[in-house]
Design an enzyme around this catalytic site. Structure first.
Site, PDB file in Angstrom:
ATOM      1  N   CYS A 120       0.828  -1.205   0.000  1.00  0.00           N
ATOM      2  CA  CYS A 120       0.000   0.000   0.000  1.00  0.00           C
ATOM      3  C   CYS A 120       0.869   1.266   0.000  1.00  0.00           C
ATOM      4  O   CYS A 120       1.522   1.559  -0.988  1.00  0.00           O
ATOM      5  CB  CYS A 120      -0.973  -0.028   1.171  1.00  0.00           C
ATOM      6  N   HIS A 163      -3.858  -5.408   1.053  1.00  0.00           N
ATOM      7  CA  HIS A 163      -3.581  -5.725   2.458  1.00  0.00           C
ATOM      8  C   HIS A 163      -4.104  -7.123   2.787  1.00  0.00           C
ATOM      9  O   HIS A 163      -5.086  -7.582   2.211  1.00  0.00           O
ATOM     10  CB  HIS A 163      -4.291  -4.738   3.386  1.00  0.00           C
TER      11      HIS A 163
END
Length: 495
Positions: free
Chosen positions: A335, A432
């Site tokens: 991310c 994630h």
């Protein structure tokens, strides 16, 4: 008026174990046949989860929902604060970004969020047999009492009885409990129906005089002493301080280094790796060099990509990471960590800080443009290199494009995600939670010669059951239930 039973676990300070206590109680009560909902009015954490509705909540509430054997909902954590700087935070209300406020502005505007908090609480109460509420910080912070929605402010508005938890591992637990009693207003003291002691090491029988002293000085009964429980340490946490659990382990095979960024976010991505017996997961603290023995460096998520890029450079980690790659090492960015690896990060409208464009680490041929649109969704896909299925969630601002995106890390519902350098040693993805998949983690570690023997989901379930057993053995849960049920026929108080 008959109302749903509820009880609020408050603490004498942060990290007193409130989250774990609520999770353990949730699993214990759901095993007794009750429909249980966890609830935290206000949370401050950069470790977020995606709720079933698609919005964000604190990771701890997602764990508590799992303990209660139900999907996480935005109503379990209606106000989530995600710190971006030392003085400002992004404000999430019922799962959605409501803006960014300075601490001073938020303190004055909390009362305006009470309606959303009470709305979420009543929704949960209407659909469940009991609501387990978690406080934030400490009710003894009386300087923050005006407009409070996290502790006594909420408890008063919703007329919820309170159990106060003290952390004996820090020391001074008698003073912290008695001191809390001393600074509270009489009506707030009366709302507390009992206390408990958490994180006790040694023989709890040796603390009987301490329990008697607290009860004598406060008038609150003791509900039990909870001994330290090591299996609970790897339940996903909300505070970066809990990263200490993964450092200093003596393991063999594969060493993975993780620089601890100043605004590190969603660090529970790394939990499955830390639990692997053949992985040495090393958290690199500010001022420490990235160890040369590491075969892999993982750049974790961050709530402030541009700010943490400057922080990373201030530690000299950019030099270490580039040297690591030159010597044949591998890097994975998750991310915000993925964004750090690109050539540039542009923030023309100042969503991540002051407007402008900065140079990234230049290890991936990609560029990122920040935008106000935030992706928050649960996803499933395939890992391109191994063909194994992955599942996780996206929670990010910004769009990343470039030549290295032609070599994606994963495909998600037919679209590409992530980027891989031409030599394959630097990779980044927005996904994630991918390491929670045993099949993917096994295949990914095998690329580096490490065997995987962890059944992650089973381990988490075992930890939750062990935590519930532990609380059943050491707390008077029947008394806690009686406290929660005392709310049923009470006269509604005005907010």
């Amino acid at each position: 008026m008959v109302r749903t039973p509820a009880v609020m676990i408050q603490g004498t300070g942060s990290n007193a174990g409130k989250s774990m206590i609520v999770a353990g109680l949730a699993r214990a009560l759901v095993r007794r046949g009750l429909r249980v909902a966890p609830f935290k009015p206000q949370n401050m954490s950069n470790n977020a989860a995606i709720a079933v509705e698609g919005g964000e909540i604190g990771r701890a509430q997602a764990v508590q929902a799992r303990a209660a054997r139900r999907p996480p909902s935005i109503h379990m954590n209606p106000v989530l604060l995600k710190p971006e700087t030392d003085t400002g935070a992004q404000v999430i209300v019922q799962g959605r970004r409501a803006g960014t406020l300075r601490a001073r502005d938020y303190t004055g505007g909390r009362a305006g969020l009470l309606a959303s908090v009470l709305d979420s609480f009543e929704r949960l109460a209407a659909a469940n047999d009991i609501v387990l509420v978690e406080g934030a910080g400490s009710p003894a912070e009386i300087n923050l009492r005006h407009g409070d929605i996290a502790n006594m402010g909420f408890a008063d508005a919703a007329d919820v009885p309170v159990v106060l938890a003290g952390d004996i591992d820090r020391g001074g637990v008698i003073a912290s409990l008695v001191g809390t009693h001393a600074v509270l207003e009489p009506v707030e003291r009366s709302r507390i129906r009992g206390f408990l002691i958490n994180k006790f090491r040694g023989d709890p029988g040796l603390f009987q005089e301490g329990l008697s002293a607290i009860a004598s000085k406060t008038g609150w009964p003791s509900l039990g002493v909870i001994p330290w429980l090591p299996p609970a340490a790897w339940l996903p946490a909300e505070d970066a301080v809990d990263l200490e659990r993964g450092s200093g382990t003596a393991k063999t095979s594969l060493t993975i280094a993780v620089p601890v960024l100043s605004r590190i976010a969603n660090f529970d991505d790394l939990d499955p790796l830390g639990m692997e017996p053949n992985v040495n997961l090393v958290f690199v603290r500010p001022g420490e060099p990235i160890p040369r023995a590491a075969q892999i460096v993982i750049l974790p998520g961050t709530k402030s990509t541009i700010g943490d890029l400057a922080f990373l450079r201030a530690q000299g980690w950019d030099i270490d990471i580039k040297a690591h790659v030159r010597h044949g090492g591998h890097v994975l960015g998750l991310c915000g960590g993925y964004q750090l690896l690109g050539r540039t990060i542009a923030d023309p409208d100042g969503f991540d800080g002051p407007a402008g464009t900065v140079d990234g680490l230049g290890l991936l041929d990609v560029t990122t443009i920040m935008s106000g649109e935030k992706s928050t969704t649960q996803v499933q896909g395939l890992h391109c290199a191994t063909g194994t299925p992955v599942a996780g969630y996206e929670i990010h601002l910004g769009r990343t494009e470039g030549a290295d995106c032609q070599r994606p890390v994963v495909t998600i519902e037919g679209r590409r995600d992530g980027a891989i350098s031409a030599d394959g040693r630097v990779q980044g993805t927005y996904l994630h939670g991918l390491f929670t998949s045993d099949a993917f983690r096994r295949a990914w570690l095998a690329q580096f010669g490490a065997d995987s023997s962890l059944a992650y989901e089973s381990r988490i379930e075992q930890a939750l059951d062990a935590l519930a057993d532990h609380l059943e053995a050491h707390l008077d849960i029947d008394a806690i239930l009686a406290i929660a049920r005392s709310r049923q026929n009470a006269t509604t108080r005005s907010a």
